[in-house]
Scaffold this motif. Structure first.
Motif, PDB file in Angstrom:
ATOM      1  N   LEU A 195      -9.508 -33.106  18.189  1.00 25.89           N
ATOM      2  CA  LEU A 195     -10.595 -34.018  18.520  1.00 25.89           C
ATOM      3  C   LEU A 195     -11.763 -33.763  17.557  1.00 25.89           C
ATOM      4  N   LYS A 235     -11.070 -40.079  25.666  1.00 29.12           N
ATOM      5  CA  LYS A 235     -12.282 -40.887  25.594  1.00 29.12           C
ATOM      6  C   LYS A 235     -13.448 -40.214  26.316  1.00 29.12           C
ATOM      7  N   TYR A 256     -15.186 -35.031  15.517  1.00 27.98           N
ATOM      8  CA  TYR A 256     -16.299 -35.887  15.920  1.00 27.98           C
ATOM      9  C   TYR A 256     -17.418 -35.866  14.882  1.00 27.98           C
ATOM     10  N   GLY A 266     -17.464 -45.038  24.722  1.00 21.76           N
ATOM     11  CA  GLY A 266     -16.508 -43.990  25.053  1.00 21.76           C
ATOM     12  C   GLY A 266     -15.894 -44.167  26.412  1.00 21.76           C
ATOM     13  N   TYR A 302     -15.312 -37.957  24.003  1.00 17.51           N
ATOM     14  CA  TYR A 302     -16.172 -38.626  23.024  1.00 17.51           C
ATOM     15  C   TYR A 302     -17.385 -39.328  23.643  1.00 17.51           C
ATOM     16  N   ASP A 335     -21.591 -36.846  15.314  1.00 21.35           N
ATOM     17  CA  ASP A 335     -22.664 -37.313  16.197  1.00 21.35           C
ATOM     18  C   ASP A 335     -23.944 -37.465  15.377  1.00 21.35           C
TER      19      ASP A 335
END
Length: 196
Positions: free
Chosen positions: A149, A179, A151, A195, A182, A153
């Motif tokens: 996962l 989801k 990411y 998300g 996120y 941000d």
């Protein structure tokens, strides 16, 4: 797989230093690490809401010493930029053809001689979408590799690798859990990512 910017001698160490320096200077924090057991893996890349995601992703990949490949629409691989996009780790995807992308991607991962991380944005577009594509799930399942996962941000200027996601085989339940991970993250164009 083809040689990329991440495996080019001399260039890769130089760009790693430049990427790390730029991210630091601009206030970004790079988090996480890739476990040795996930040297071959599929990365979820979310949220994906801007063209800026690609250069930032490449810089974060350098900082984390990854060997990523990513999928992009075939139009960005046309002359004169095709060679550059492939060197940046790109793999062209022709959305107009019904070729078996899952099988081809899984085979590329399986047959790779060394580490290979395939980055897949589940939204499949930078535009707002409520439904995520599940190709990343089936690629990982077919290749028998873990899902990471990953990411980015923009709200907190944090990017990196989250946990290794353990697949249960129940895709609906797994997608809900993915989801949920996120949910707190914001893309550059925050209104284009959901998300839920």
């Amino acid at each position: 797989m083809h040689r990329t910017i991440f495996t080019t001698p001399v260039v890769a160490p130089l760009l790693r230093a430049m990427s790390t320096g730029f991210l630091r200077l601009t206030g970004w924090t790079v988090e996480g690490h890739l476990p040795p057991s996930a040297a071959k893996s599929v990365f979820i890349a979310a949220p994906h809401t801007s063209n800026w995601d690609l250069p930032y992703t490449l810089m974060v990949a350098f900082a984390l010493r990854l060997n990523p490949y990513w999928m992009g629409k075939a139009s960005i691989f046309r002359f004169p930029f095709g060679g550059l996009m492939r060197w940046l780790g790109g793999i062209a995807v022709d959305r107009s053809k019904s070729n078996n992308l899952v099988a081809a991607s899984a085979q590329a991962i399986t047959e790779a001689d060394g580490p290979l991380q395939l980055i897949v944005p589940p939204e499949g577009t930078r535009s707002k979408t409520r439904y995520w594509k599940t190709g990343f799930y089936y690629i990982a399942t077919t290749a028998r590799v873990p899902i990471i996962l990953a990411y980015m941000d923009y709200a907190t200027k944090r990017s990196g690798l989250g946990p290794v996601f353990e697949l249960t085989g129940d895709i609906d339940a797994d997608m809900v859990r993915i989801k949920a991970f996120y949910q707190p993250f914001q893309g550059k164009n925050a209104t284009q990512f959901t998300g839920d």
